[in-house]
Structure formats: structure tokens, C-alpha cells
Scaffold this motif. Structure first.
Motif, PDB file in Angstrom:
ATOM      1  N   LEU A   1      -1.648  10.254  -7.571  1.00 21.50           N
ATOM      2  CA  LEU A   1      -1.021   9.225  -6.737  1.00 21.50           C
ATOM      3  C   LEU A   1      -1.970   8.037  -6.550  1.00 21.50           C
ATOM      4  O   LEU A   1      -1.555   6.875  -6.590  1.00 21.50           O
ATOM      5  N   GLU A   2      -3.263   8.337  -6.402  1.00 25.31           N
ATOM      6  CA  GLU A   2      -4.237   7.239  -6.276  1.00 25.31           C
ATOM      7  C   GLU A   2      -4.305   6.431  -7.569  1.00 25.31           C
ATOM      8  O   GLU A   2      -4.400   5.210  -7.552  1.00 25.31           O
ATOM      9  N   VAL A   3      -4.266   7.172  -8.695  1.00 20.02           N
ATOM     10  CA  VAL A   3      -4.317   6.480  -9.990  1.00 20.02           C
ATOM     11  C   VAL A   3      -3.093   5.567 -10.122  1.00 20.02           C
ATOM     12  O   VAL A   3      -3.208   4.379 -10.452  1.00 20.02           O
ATOM     13  N   ALA A   4      -1.918   6.129  -9.812  1.00 21.31           N
ATOM     14  CA  ALA A   4      -0.685   5.332  -9.928  1.00 21.31           C
ATOM     15  C   ALA A   4      -0.723   4.140  -8.973  1.00 21.31           C
ATOM     16  O   ALA A   4      -0.341   3.029  -9.339  1.00 21.31           O
ATOM     17  N   SER A   5      -1.205   4.378  -7.748  1.00 27.41           N
ATOM     18  CA  SER A   5      -1.237   3.292  -6.760  1.00 27.41           C
ATOM     19  C   SER A   5      -2.095   2.142  -7.268  1.00 27.41           C
ATOM     20  O   SER A   5      -1.762   0.964  -7.085  1.00 27.41           O
ATOM     21  N   GLU A   6      -3.193   2.470  -7.929  1.00 26.26           N
ATOM     22  CA  GLU A   6      -4.066   1.418  -8.454  1.00 26.26           C
ATOM     23  C   GLU A   6      -3.352   0.629  -9.550  1.00 26.26           C
ATOM     24  O   GLU A   6      -3.466  -0.592  -9.643  1.00 26.26           O
ATOM     25  N   TYR A   7      -2.590   1.350 -10.362  1.00 23.41           N
ATOM     26  CA  TYR A   7      -1.798   0.659 -11.390  1.00 23.41           C
ATOM     27  C   TYR A   7      -0.762  -0.265 -10.729  1.00 23.41           C
ATOM     28  O   TYR A   7      -0.568  -1.396 -11.150  1.00 23.41           O
TER      29      TYR A   7
ATOM     30  N   GLN B   1       4.924  13.806  -6.857  1.00 21.28           N
ATOM     31  CA  GLN B   1       4.237  13.045  -5.795  1.00 21.28           C
ATOM     32  C   GLN B   1       4.510  11.550  -5.901  1.00 21.28           C
ATOM     33  O   GLN B   1       4.801  10.879  -4.914  1.00 21.28           O
ATOM     34  N   ILE B   2       4.406  11.037  -7.118  1.00 20.46           N
ATOM     35  CA  ILE B   2       4.559   9.580  -7.280  1.00 20.46           C
ATOM     36  C   ILE B   2       6.001   9.164  -7.026  1.00 20.46           C
ATOM     37  O   ILE B   2       6.270   8.152  -6.387  1.00 20.46           O
TER      38      ILE B   2
ATOM     39  N   ASP C   1       2.842  -6.794   3.330  1.00 17.43           N
ATOM     40  CA  ASP C   1       2.491  -5.640   2.512  1.00 17.43           C
ATOM     41  C   ASP C   1       1.990  -4.564   3.463  1.00 17.43           C
ATOM     42  O   ASP C   1       0.874  -4.608   3.943  1.00 17.43           O
ATOM     43  N   TYR C   2       2.861  -3.611   3.724  1.00 19.99           N
ATOM     44  CA  TYR C   2       2.547  -2.646   4.770  1.00 19.99           C
ATOM     45  C   TYR C   2       1.846  -1.413   4.227  1.00 19.99           C
ATOM     46  O   TYR C   2       1.451  -0.542   4.980  1.00 19.99           O
ATOM     47  N   GLY C   3       1.725  -1.325   2.904  1.00 19.63           N
ATOM     48  CA  GLY C   3       1.181  -0.083   2.343  1.00 19.63           C
ATOM     49  C   GLY C   3      -0.276  -0.213   2.003  1.00 19.63           C
ATOM     50  O   GLY C   3      -0.967  -1.140   2.419  1.00 19.63           O
ATOM     51  N   ALA C   4      -0.764   0.762   1.254  1.00 19.64           N
ATOM     52  CA  ALA C   4      -2.075   0.692   0.636  1.00 19.64           C
ATOM     53  C   ALA C   4      -3.193   0.403   1.620  1.00 19.64           C
ATOM     54  O   ALA C   4      -4.112  -0.349   1.345  1.00 19.64           O
ATOM     55  N   GLY C   5      -3.104   0.972   2.810  1.00 19.72           N
ATOM     56  CA  GLY C   5      -4.186   0.820   3.777  1.00 19.72           C
ATOM     57  C   GLY C   5      -4.351  -0.603   4.260  1.00 19.72           C
ATOM     58  O   GLY C   5      -5.384  -0.993   4.787  1.00 19.72           O
ATOM     59  N   ASN C   6      -3.306  -1.401   4.092  1.00 23.18           N
ATOM     60  CA  ASN C   6      -3.427  -2.787   4.495  1.00 23.18           C
ATOM     61  C   ASN C   6      -3.477  -2.913   6.018  1.00 23.18           C
ATOM     62  O   ASN C   6      -2.971  -2.073   6.729  1.00 23.18           O
ATOM     63  N   VAL C   7      -4.104  -3.973   6.453  1.00 22.32           N
ATOM     64  CA  VAL C   7      -4.355  -4.076   7.890  1.00 22.32           C
ATOM     65  C   VAL C   7      -3.427  -5.072   8.583  1.00 22.32           C
ATOM     66  O   VAL C   7      -3.786  -5.689   9.557  1.00 22.32           O
ATOM     67  N   GLN C   8      -2.224  -5.215   8.062  1.00 22.67           N
ATOM     68  CA  GLN C   8      -1.328  -6.173   8.709  1.00 22.67           C
ATOM     69  C   GLN C   8      -0.935  -5.709  10.102  1.00 22.67           C
ATOM     70  O   GLN C   8      -0.781  -4.513  10.356  1.00 22.67           O
ATOM     71  N   THR C   9      -0.758  -6.675  10.982  1.00 17.58           N
ATOM     72  CA  THR C   9      -0.425  -6.349  12.361  1.00 17.58           C
ATOM     73  C   THR C   9       0.897  -7.028  12.718  1.00 17.58           C
ATOM     74  O   THR C   9       1.330  -7.960  12.032  1.00 17.58           O
TER      75      THR C   9
END
Ligand code: 1PR
Length: 561
Positions: free
Chosen positions: A360-366, A401-402, A28-36
Motif C-alpha cells: 500500500l505504501e508502494v502504491a501510495s507513492e506511485y 489492500q490497495i 488533499d485530505y490523505g497521505a498524512g497531509n496537514v490540512q485543517t
């Protein structure tokens, strides 16, 4: 497992350790995830769902060094499953907001479906696929239809033919899945393709104990466990059928849950008559038709092709403050293996402390909570009005945006029009139709006025103008309600649905007014709607979803059974 909250690594067994082969890494590369890159290189098996649009996805993969790690992982023929964008990214490049370079593992360009051949784009629906070689993971698909949602696709060619394990026809013949060794990728969504499911069914069928079951998962690369519990004979037949008779697209039956908090503060499913959800009693309480998670699970079991949640007071409440609604989505997505849409309150918002939240933040949370698509009502009306006035696409509306970030297939616009009768179509500047049933004073025409805030306020824009504008702004689908028909059980507004489904090339969901099985076949035979949505008749158990589908099938209309 695919519905786990996006995570780095999780196990299919509670007891598995990190060294255990049954550990699955979900990229999961999105949403501020910290994958390396190391997460990928150390993965035992990797699932790559790929969310959103091609360009932003490649951008993140490149910036985080994940692209290189992914290529190395795949080139080593280690267990991999790409889903949807996770398949497309393997190709040389994509035309989506591009050309944009992909991972370059499979020869070919991912191009947009051509809507000029009569197919609606995005392609959102249930289709049969044609197996072209042993794919291992597809052999257990219990349903003859799998769920697709995409606007772009890769085409089979001489250069990539050795990769292709199945194809599908939707205007074009496109690649539905690829397989080479341990590397698999599917354009459709196995986790949303319903089927009788599930881990338990597979386990039972093969009389496996926990150890051999775990081996089974390993051997089959995880995803087949999401499919049916049919017998081997049934599976064999269904595979054979798909080789011999690949079918076209199935129409969809959608169950809709209008959700809001009642006067006691409980989140309930309600249902209005022409949008009035209060009982006609002295207490005037909000009509309570059940619990959202329970009903959604029930409708999934009953065969709904999608489930929609509309947070009907979202226009006045801030969705991110509405944690129960997010929880409803999380719980529902654990038991519903068909697409979930959520709408209500998707807009920019500033809270009491002056903190600004973008739509966009609202949609991302959904999306993070389990939604596959979000639906925008009021805010899309304002965006369309502005666009029609200025003829400028600012790129700043929630809709634009979304859809830019998540792809237009993830953005539905919900329209709440009210019929306004006319004696003469020239009385208004908006598109009108000659109505099948004249108005109360014999008026032969009507236009459909859009409303906002749950039908409370009429706006100076018609449903026709709105539909065309939001298509241009990036909507991927239209949910077409009709306030006059809502909850009446007298059938869909065929005049309205024909008007809109003929005007746009994106899919249109017919909504409001279903009262009998015949209403569904009527809307599919008289209009170009791709799906039909109902609420009241399902909540009140007047007409089961199964009966609707059996009737449609009898009428020669293709459905997913
Ligand atoms: O404006 O972005 O916050 O979105 C609000 C969303 O909530 C919109 O999708 C809007 O349609 C919906 N909504 C707002 N108020 C109501 C209400 O009923 N008071 N529900 C409402 C809309 C219509 C359908 C219904 C069908 C089928 N409900 O969703 O389920 O009409 O019903 P039927 O089969 O019983 O006839 P925003």
C-alpha cells in the motif's frame, strides 16, 4: 495545476499573493497531509479531487473536522469544484462499503453500477455527456468525450434535479455533473480528459492579456482552462451535438512503455520479443527505444487514451528505491492529460536495513507521483493461488489492500500468460479453449499458463482462473498480455482475449501482438475487450495512433478523436 504534487495552497500565477483571488486551494485530505478546517474556510476557491473510496474519505474528513468546514464553505456558495469522489461525497450517503453517510448537501444515495445489465464495472472510459442546464464550466469542453473511472454513481431524481447540470448513460442514466451557483462538481476527470488543452490555448483564443486572463480563470472557475482551444463556433457545435446526440462509450487505444534500466544505468523504454528485451548482438544490450517522459508526452499528443508504464524489472528491484521511475511519473504527469497507469514491483518489501514497506505504501507513492492506476503482476498471481487454495479472502494481499483504500477502479491486474497446447482439454485442470490455429503438432486446444517475474516462471494457475479470482479479490481491470504474441506484430490472441473478456465483468485491456490497424478492429469486433494496448508499433513509428483511430472510426467502432 491539478497535477501539482498534493499541496495545501498554490497559485495559478507565480506572482500571486495569498490575498490574491487567483489562489486556489487544493483539498488533499490523505497521505498524512496537514490540512485543517481553517485552510478550507480561508480558501478563495477550492478544488476537491477526492481520492480513493467513499468510507475512508468520509472517515478522514470527519476526524479532521474538514467535513463541517466543507459544508459551511459550500453553503456559503463560494467557488468550489469537486472531482469524482469529490462529487459523490456531496450526496447523502454511499453504498460503497456501506451504507456510509456523506456530507448530505445533495439528496440521493451513491450506488454501484449494475453489471447485470451488461456493462462492465468499474466504468473506465471515455463517454459523451448530455448537458441538462447551463453549467458554465462544461461549455468549453472541446472533446465530445470525457474520461470516467468509477464503480459508483448517483442517479437523477426529483429531489436532486435542481443540482444536475449533465448526465451520462452507462447502463444507467447517472449524474455526470452538478452545479448550483458557484458550486460545481463533476463525476468525470477534467484533468484527464485530454482535449487540445490548455491554458495557453484558451489564452490565445480569447486574445487575453495576463490580467484579463487571470479574470477569465476566476470567472470560469478554473477547470474550463483545462479544456480545448477550439473556436467558439466549434465549441458551440460540440455543445449542440452533445445535447442532440449523446453517444455511447468509446473504445480505448493505449500506448504502453516497458521501462527498465539499461546496462549503463539509464532508465529507458525497451520492447521485447516474447519478453526478451536484449538485442541479438554480441553485446546483447537491452533494446533502447527512447526516453520514457518524451515518449509518453508524444503519445498523449498523438491521441493515446491512456499511457501505461511497466517497470519490467520491478519484480527484482524495490520501486521506492527506484527514484528515477517515480520521477518519470512526475514529469510525465505534467504533460500527459490522460490517465497514467504504472506497474512493476508492487508488493510488500523489506529493505536491507530491515525496514518493512507495505504494498500500500508502494502504491501510495506511485499515486502521489502522478499515477491514476497501479498495475499488479506477480503479486496478484500469488494472491489468486492462495485464494483458490483456501477460499478465504484474507484482505491482506496487495490487491485487496490497495483496492480497499483507493477503490477497485485504481487497481489493474496485469496477466502474463503463455500458451500451452493440448491434444485433449481433459489433460489439465485449467480452463482451455479450442484454438483457431492448431499447435505445432496439430494440437487443437490450449490453456494459458500464468507466469511471474516477467515471464520467467510458470505457475500452476491458468489465465481464466486467475482473472476470475482477481476480480473477486478487488481488481478493477485486467491488462491481458500474451507472451507468445508479444512483439510479433501478427495480431492479438483473439482466443485468449475472448476467453477472459467473456469470463469477467470488469474491463479487459487486450495486449500483445498488434502490428496493423486491422488488428485493433479485429479485437474489438471479435471480443469484449474494452481497450487495446500496443507498444512496438508505436515506438518504431510503424503505425501512428491517429491512423488506428481513424481506421476504427471508419469501421464503425466508436473512438475518441
Ligand atoms: O510482476 O508486478 O513486478 O509487474 C511486472 C510488469 O512488467 C507486468 O505488468 C509484466 O507484464 C511486465 N513485464 C515484465 N517483463 C516484461 C518483459 O517484456 N520482459 N513486459 C514485461 C510486459 C508486455 C506488454 C507489451 C505488450 C505489447 N510487456 O506490456 O507492452 O505485449 O507489446 P507489442 O504491442 O509490442 O506486442 P510485477
Amino acid at each position: 495545476p491539478l497535477k501539482c504534487k498534493p499541496s495545501r495552497t498554490f497559485s495559478v500565477h507565480a506572482s500571486a499573493s495569498a490575498a490574491d483571488d487567483s489562489v486556489v486551494t487544493l483539498l488533499d485530505y490523505g497521505a498524512g497531509n496537514v490540512q485543517t478546517p481553517e485552510d478550507i474556510l480561508h480558501a478563495k476557491r477550492l478544488i476537491f479531487p477526492g481520492v480513493g473510496a467513499f468510507a475512508p474519505a468520509m472517515d478522514v474528513l470527519n476526524k479532521k473536522g474538514l467535513a463541517e468546514a466543507l459544508c459551511a464553505y459550500i453553503q456559503q456558495d463560494r467557488p468550489f469544484l469537486g472531482i469524482c469522489l469529490g462529487l459523490q461525497l456531496l450526496f447523502d450517503s454511499s453504498e460503497e462499503n456501506g451504507p456510509v453517510k456523506g456530507l448530505g448537501l445533495i439528496p440521493g444515495v451513491v450506488g454501484r453500477f449494475d453489471s447485470s445489465n451488461g456493462c462492465r464495472v468499474p466504468h473506465i472510459g471515455w463517454n459523451a455527456i448530455k448537458l441538462t442546464k447551463d453549467s458554465e464550466i462544461l461549455d468549453d469542453i472541446g472533446s465530445s468525450h470525457v474520461y470516467f473511472v468509477h464503480s459508483y454513481r448517483a442517479i437523477p431524481s426529483e429531489d436532486n434535479k435542481e443540482w444536475i447540470s449533465s448526465t451520462c448513460n452507462y447502463g444507467d442514466n447517472f449524474i455526470a455533473s452538478v452545479r448550483r451557483g458557484n458550486v460545481h462538481a463533476v463525476q468525470f476527470h477534467p484533468e484527464k480528459s485530454g482535449g487540445k488543452n490548455s491554458l495557453h490555448a484558451v489564452k490565445k483564443r480569447d486574445k487575453m492579456n495576463s490580467t484579463s486572463y487571470s479574470l477569465f480563470l476566476l470567472y470560469h472557475g478554473l477547470v474550463c482552462s483545462l479544456y480545448s482551444g477550439l473556436s467558439f463556433a466549434e465549441v458551440g457545435l460540440s455543445v449542440l451535438r452533445r445535447f442532440l446526440y449523446p453517444k455511447s462509450e468509446a473504445t480505448k487505444v493505449i500506448a504502453c512503455l516497458d521501462v527498465r534500466t539499461n546496462d549503463n544505468g539509464d532508465l529507458i523504454v525497451t520492447k521485447g520479443d516474447q519478453y526478451d528485451v536484449r538485442e541479438q548482438t554480441a553485446e546483447n544490450e537491452v533494446r533502447n527505444l527512447g526516453k520514457p517522459v518524451d515518449l509518453a508526452g508524444q503519445y498523449y499528443k498523438d491521441g493515446a487514451d491512456e499511457v501505461s508504464f511497466l517497470n519490467i524489472t520491478g519484480f527484482r528491484d524495490f520501486p521506492l528505491g527506484d527514484l528515477p521511475m517515480l520521477q518519470v511519473l512526475r514529469y510525465a504527469s505534467e504533460n500527459c492529460f490522460v490517465p497514467l497507469t504504472v506497474g512493476g514491483g508492487i508488493r510488500d518489501f523489506t529493505d536491507g536495513n530491515g525496514r518493512h514497506y507495505s504494498s500500500l505504501e508502494v502504491a501510495s507513492e506511485y499515486f502521489r507521483s502522478g499515477a491514476d492506476k497501479i498495475s499488479i503482476g506477480s503479486d496478484a498471481v500469488y494472491a489468486a493461488e492462495e485464494y483458490l487454495k483456501t477460499k478465504v479472502k484474507t484482505g491482506k494481499s496487495s490487491l485487496e489492500q490497495i483496492s480497499r483504500v483507493y477503490g477497485n477502479q485504481a487497481v489493474v491486474v496485469s496477466i502474463d500468460p503463455r500458451r500451452v497446447y493440448l491434444r485433449d482439454p481433459n489433460e489439465v485442470e485449467f480452463k482451455s479453449v479450442k484454438v483457431t490455429n492448431p499447435g505445432p503438432h496439430g494440437e487443437e486446444y490450449a490453456w494459458y499458463q500464468c507466469t511471474v517475474n516477467g515471464g520467467r516462471e510458470g505457475r500452476p494457475i491458468g489465465a481464466y482462473e486467475l482473472a476470475k479470482a482477481v476480480e473477486e479479490l478487488g481488481a478493477g481491470e485486467i491488462l491481458l498480455n500474451c507472451i507468445d504474441c508479444d512483439g510479433q506484430g501478427k495480431g492479438f490472441d483473439i482466443d485468449l482475449i475472448k476467453l477472459i473478456s467473456d469470463a469477467v465483468s470488469i474491463p479487459v485491456i487486450a495486449s500483445s501482438g498488434a502490428g496493423a490497424v486491422e488488428h485493433f478492429s479485429e479485437v474489438f469486433s471479435k471480443t469484449n475487450a474494452s481497450a487495446a494496448l500496443a507498444a512496438g508499433i508505436f515506438h518504431r513509428k510503424e503505425v501512428p495512433i491517429q491512423s488506428v483511430k481513424e481506421y476504427l472510426l471508419k469501421e464503425g467502432i466508436e473512438v475518441r478523436m
